[in-house]
Design a protein around this motif. Structure first.
Motif, mmCIF file in Angstrom:
data_model
loop_
_atom_site.group_PDB
_atom_site.id
_atom_site.type_symbol
_atom_site.label_atom_id
_atom_site.label_comp_id
_atom_site.label_asym_id
_atom_site.label_seq_id
_atom_site.Cartn_x
_atom_site.Cartn_y
_atom_site.Cartn_z
ATOM 1 N N VAL A 196 5.957 2.538 -12.363
ATOM 2 C CA VAL A 196 6.262 3.653 -11.467
ATOM 3 C C VAL A 196 5.382 3.619 -10.217
ATOM 4 O O VAL A 196 5.821 3.966 -9.122
ATOM 5 C CB VAL A 196 6.037 5.011 -12.189
ATOM 6 N N TYR A 197 4.137 3.139 -10.385
ATOM 7 C CA TYR A 197 3.202 3.258 -9.269
ATOM 8 C C TYR A 197 3.635 2.455 -8.044
ATOM 9 O O TYR A 197 3.395 2.858 -6.910
ATOM 10 C CB TYR A 197 1.776 2.863 -9.670
ATOM 11 N N ASP A 198 4.296 1.319 -8.258
ATOM 12 C CA ASP A 198 4.701 0.530 -7.094
ATOM 13 C C ASP A 198 5.773 1.255 -6.288
ATOM 14 O O ASP A 198 5.863 1.111 -5.070
ATOM 15 C CB ASP A 198 5.167 -0.858 -7.511
ATOM 16 N N ILE A 199 6.563 2.082 -6.979
ATOM 17 C CA ILE A 199 7.576 2.871 -6.260
ATOM 18 C C ILE A 199 6.881 3.964 -5.449
ATOM 19 O O ILE A 199 7.193 4.189 -4.282
ATOM 20 C CB ILE A 199 8.576 3.488 -7.261
ATOM 21 N N LEU A 200 5.889 4.632 -6.084
ATOM 22 C CA LEU A 200 5.109 5.636 -5.366
ATOM 23 C C LEU A 200 4.417 5.003 -4.163
ATOM 24 O O LEU A 200 4.376 5.565 -3.077
ATOM 25 C CB LEU A 200 4.044 6.249 -6.287
ATOM 26 N N GLY A 201 3.880 3.788 -4.382
ATOM 27 C CA GLY A 201 3.162 3.102 -3.318
ATOM 28 C C GLY A 201 4.057 2.776 -2.143
ATOM 29 O O GLY A 201 3.649 2.824 -0.990
ATOM 30 N N LYS A 202 5.314 2.438 -2.455
ATOM 31 C CA LYS A 202 6.252 2.122 -1.389
ATOM 32 C C LYS A 202 6.560 3.373 -0.569
ATOM 33 O O LYS A 202 6.679 3.322 0.647
ATOM 34 C CB LYS A 202 7.528 1.571 -2.009
ATOM 35 N N LEU A 203 6.663 4.505 -1.272
ATOM 36 C CA LEU A 203 6.927 5.772 -0.590
ATOM 37 C C LEU A 203 5.727 6.246 0.206
ATOM 38 O O LEU A 203 5.827 6.551 1.382
ATOM 39 C CB LEU A 203 7.284 6.854 -1.621
ATOM 40 N N GLY A 204 4.580 6.287 -0.470
ATOM 41 C CA GLY A 204 3.415 6.920 0.130
ATOM 42 C C GLY A 204 2.563 6.011 0.986
ATOM 43 O O GLY A 204 1.717 6.493 1.727
ATOM 44 N N GLY A 205 2.780 4.695 0.890
ATOM 45 C CA GLY A 205 1.990 3.754 1.672
ATOM 46 C C GLY A 205 0.505 3.906 1.408
ATOM 47 O O GLY A 205 0.080 3.975 0.250
ATOM 48 N N ALA A 206 -0.269 4.005 2.480
ATOM 49 C CA ALA A 206 -1.716 4.120 2.336
ATOM 50 C C ALA A 206 -2.084 5.381 1.564
ATOM 51 O O ALA A 206 -3.128 5.436 0.924
ATOM 52 C CB ALA A 206 -2.377 4.123 3.706
ATOM 53 N N GLY A 207 -1.211 6.393 1.606
ATOM 54 C CA GLY A 207 -1.469 7.622 0.868
ATOM 55 C C GLY A 207 -1.605 7.378 -0.615
ATOM 56 O O GLY A 207 -2.221 8.157 -1.336
ATOM 57 N N CYS A 208 -0.998 6.293 -1.107
ATOM 58 C CA CYS A 208 -1.114 5.957 -2.526
ATOM 59 C C CYS A 208 -2.077 4.815 -2.776
ATOM 60 O O CYS A 208 -2.508 4.609 -3.895
ATOM 61 C CB CYS A 208 0.245 5.595 -3.107
ATOM 62 N N SER A 209 -2.383 4.012 -1.739
ATOM 63 C CA SER A 209 -3.256 2.868 -2.018
ATOM 64 C C SER A 209 -4.712 3.161 -1.696
ATOM 65 O O SER A 209 -5.598 2.543 -2.268
ATOM 66 C CB SER A 209 -2.776 1.614 -1.280
ATOM 67 N N VAL A 210 -4.994 4.091 -0.803
ATOM 68 C CA VAL A 210 -6.380 4.374 -0.431
ATOM 69 C C VAL A 210 -7.129 5.228 -1.471
ATOM 70 O O VAL A 210 -8.295 4.976 -1.743
ATOM 71 C CB VAL A 210 -6.423 5.019 0.976
ATOM 72 N N PRO A 211 -6.499 6.215 -2.108
ATOM 73 C CA PRO A 211 -7.224 6.970 -3.133
ATOM 74 C C PRO A 211 -7.630 6.084 -4.316
ATOM 75 O O PRO A 211 -7.120 4.972 -4.452
ATOM 76 C CB PRO A 211 -6.220 8.026 -3.584
ATOM 77 N N ILE A 212 -8.514 6.600 -5.138
ATOM 78 C CA ILE A 212 -9.017 5.863 -6.298
ATOM 79 C C ILE A 212 -7.866 5.382 -7.200
ATOM 80 O O ILE A 212 -7.960 4.359 -7.861
ATOM 81 C CB ILE A 212 -10.020 6.742 -7.091
ATOM 82 N N THR A 213 -6.745 6.109 -7.163
ATOM 83 C CA THR A 213 -5.583 5.718 -7.963
ATOM 84 C C THR A 213 -5.026 4.377 -7.484
ATOM 85 O O THR A 213 -4.556 3.577 -8.278
ATOM 86 C CB THR A 213 -4.478 6.781 -7.847
ATOM 87 N N GLY A 214 -5.097 4.138 -6.177
ATOM 88 C CA GLY A 214 -4.637 2.867 -5.634
ATOM 89 C C GLY A 214 -5.532 1.733 -6.089
ATOM 90 O O GLY A 214 -5.071 0.626 -6.377
ATOM 91 N N PHE A 215 -6.822 2.025 -6.169
ATOM 92 C CA PHE A 215 -7.776 1.046 -6.679
ATOM 93 C C PHE A 215 -7.447 0.726 -8.138
ATOM 94 O O PHE A 215 -7.368 -0.442 -8.537
ATOM 95 C CB PHE A 215 -9.198 1.607 -6.542
ATOM 96 N N ALA A 216 -7.195 1.768 -8.927
ATOM 97 C CA ALA A 216 -6.855 1.579 -10.335
ATOM 98 C C ALA A 216 -5.593 0.727 -10.454
ATOM 99 O O ALA A 216 -5.500 -0.179 -11.283
ATOM 100 C CB ALA A 216 -6.639 2.928 -11.008
ATOM 101 N N ASN A 217 -4.625 0.977 -9.581
ATOM 102 C CA ASN A 217 -3.382 0.210 -9.560
ATOM 103 C C ASN A 217 -3.663 -1.256 -9.260
ATOM 104 O O ASN A 217 -3.106 -2.161 -9.891
ATOM 105 C CB ASN A 217 -2.440 0.819 -8.517
#
Lengths: 122, 143, 326
Positions: B71-92
């Protein structure tokens, strides 16, 4: 009203920090992993200059959840270590303060990776 | 360089404004979730620091589970840096490369690939903390 | 063909569409290998030949050390030559196979190529489950394989056969692109160079062809190639006559592989892109009489994961073969 204000501060701080990342993504050739590294280092340096603490005081989780917050934790740990144990504290302080995040990310991540398979995209 | 400029004139521009709005909202929401989790831990009597650490732990685990479920890659595609910059993006970025190298074995496959994106982040962050600490130490001696 | 390609506008031409990109295998690499194997076996069967009569097969893919091709070759046990021309492999293999046949060294040969989104993505770019955004100029590696048999003579058949009549080996052209997501731009000058060389060598014009088909320039690369041709024609009188009506006969496999709504950004790429559209669609259409003479120009971006990290630019290559109905 105060509680609502606090939430707004968290939202705006976190959102703005991410927008900077998005601008970097869209206008440069930098890829996401490089931006993560830049964020951690930038967070660390800002903390060293004493500029990140006010952002944390203002934005709370909005400033600690983005990866700049990770840099903040690392540098804060090293500086606290320096105060307590001198140079040895610098060596151990960074990892000590961020130990929970790193441990969980690696070990829990390992478990997840062993359980799940990547899916093809369509 | 000349050709690069010429070629760039043919490609579509990224949608700067809408991408930034999405990143703003996604990043803001993730930080808010972190805030609520921390509040929850505070309300059961933890101190600021412990609650903050627990919030990090929960965010990391959730993001990794979402990555596992694809699911996270779909969120990442939507949110861009909004999903990759937070600690959750690091976890991903810890789990994602590791998952792909499962067939290469649990030691040299998953075990080493888990660091392929996250390794540089941890290492350079740590190096920064050393540098800052050492500079402060030197300054203390001088002054 | 992969699942996503099976939902695209070209789906009705393909002989087999997968239900699952793992294709019943444990890894995507094995799935790609099986895909190529199936397409080669089908090509041999359709030609009415037997595996034992094939003198040599020439195939390639995008993976390090041609993993998919080599393991496919292990399973089918046909004499094998592995080729790497990045995404230009399909024309490279057709070209060499026809040379072998024309020179009398072989009677029956098979030429093919494959690519798989998941294997290419993990080698060249990001992990599948990594949450990132692809820039608008990025292309989607097609999960696809295509193969053709090239023989001296198949005797009498009820439908006309296609022949390879000309081949032009391309030069490596490096326009200095460093963005590895921007492969269309990196390959367009190479495609232009090869098409121009081909037309000049043969003394033909682009209007002598019913179709000039590039491999995987994608929507952006297609625009660049058209503009390059137009610019050159306006500068030079000779080029003007050579490239007259180029726009009318020109198409790109990558640009037609997917619908706009499939979110592939600039279109398809990969060896399998031109391989599957040529073997799946163009050959069938030619034999049904739609085209008489087609120029297939598969284009490749010669990047490696190492050259990318060392900050090298992306060189492009393109080979051309003329296919005619006899």
């Amino acid at each position: 009203m105060d509680a609502l204000m606090e939430l707004l501060k968290v939202f705006v701080t976190g959102g703005l920090i991410c927008v900077i990342g998005q601008i970097l993504l869209d206008t440069t050739n930098l890829t996401a992993p490089r931006i993560l590294v830049i964020y951690v280092v930038a967070g660390g340096l800002l903390t060293a200059l004493g500029w990140y603490q006010p952002i944390v005081d203002f934005g709370g989780s909005g400033a600690t959840v983005p990866l700049t917050g990770f840099g903040y934790t690392l540098v804060k740990g090293a500086l606290e270590g320096l105060k307590k144990e001198g140079i040895l504290g610098v060596i151990t302080g960074g990892l000590k303060s961020s130990a929970a995040g790193i441990s969980v990310a690696l070990v829990f991540g390992y478990i997840i990776a062993l359980i799940f398979n990547p899916k093809a995209k369509d | 360089m000349k050709f690069q400029k010429y070629a760039n004139s043919f490609k579509d521009r990224p949608k700067y404004v809408s991408n930034c709005i999405k990143a703003f909202v996604a990043g803001g929401i993730i930080c808010l979730i972190g805030h609520f989790i921390k509040d929850g831990f505070l309300s059961i009597g933890m101190n600021q620091e412990t609650a903050g650490t627990w919030a990090t732990v929960v965010l990391v685990c959730t993001a990794q589970l979402l990555t596992g479920f694809g699911v996270y890659d779909i969120l990442g595609k939507l949110g861009g840096a909004g999903c990759s910059v937070p600690i959750t993006g690091f976890a991903n970025s810890v789990v994602a490369p590791a998952m792909e190298y499962k067939r290469e074995g649990p030691v040299l496959g998953v075990g080493s690939k888990i660091f392929s994106l996250a390794g540089p982040v941890i290492l350079l962050g740590l190096a920064t903390s050393w540098a800052v600490g050492l500079i402060k130490w030197v300054l203390q001696i001088i002054f | 063909m992969g699942v996503k390609e099976g939902k695209g506008p070209q789906a009705r031409w393909f002989d087999k569409i997968l239900q699952d990109d793992y294709y019943g295998e444990k890894t995507f690499e094995k799935a790609e290998s099986k895909l190529l194997k199936n397409s080669i076996t089908m090509a041999i069967e359709k030609a009415g030949l037997k595996k034992q009569t094939i003198d040599v097969m020439l195939t390639g893919d995008l993976l390090n050390q041609l993993m998919s091709s080599s393991y496919m070759a292990r399973d089918v046990s046909i004499p094998y030559l592995g080729l790497y021309g990045a995404c230009s492999t399909m024309t490279e293999s057709i070209l060499l196979a026809s040379v072998l046949v024309d020179g009398g060294f072989c009677t029956h040969t098979v030429a093919g190529a494959s690519s798989h989104f998941a294997t290419a993505e993990r080698q060249f770019r990001m992990p599948l489950e990594h949450g990132n955004q692809r820039p608008p100029q990025a292309q989607w590696t097609a999960t696809a394989a295509g193969a053709v048999t090239i023989s001296q003579s198949l005797g009498r058949t009820d439908k006309p056969l296609c022949c390879i009549t000309h081949g032009t080996v391309g030069r490596v052209v490096d326009p200095g692109i460093t963005d590895t997501n921007f492969m269309g731009a990196a390959m367009a000058p190479a495609a232009f160079d090869t098409i121009r060389a081909h037309l000049t060598d043969t003394g033909r014009k682009s209007s002598d062809y019913d179709l000039i088909l590039t491999g995987d320039l994608g929507r952006v690369g297609k625009k660049i190639l058209l503009d390059l041709a137009l610019k050159k024609s306006s500068q030079d009188e000779k080029d003007e006559s050579v490239f007259r009506h180029f726009r009318k006969v020109y198409e790109d496999c990558g640009a037609i592989m997917y619908e706009d709504c499939q979110d592939t950004h600039a279109g398809g790429s990969g060896c399998g892109c031109s391989a599957s559209i040529f073997a799946g669609r163009i050959v069938k259409e030619m034999r049904a009489g739609k085209y008489k003479r087609v120029l297939l120009v598969s284009t490749g971006a010669l990047i490696s994961t190492i050259s990318k990290q060392q900050g090298e630019t992306v060189p492009g290559i393109a080979h051309a073969v003329t296919v005619e109905v006899m």
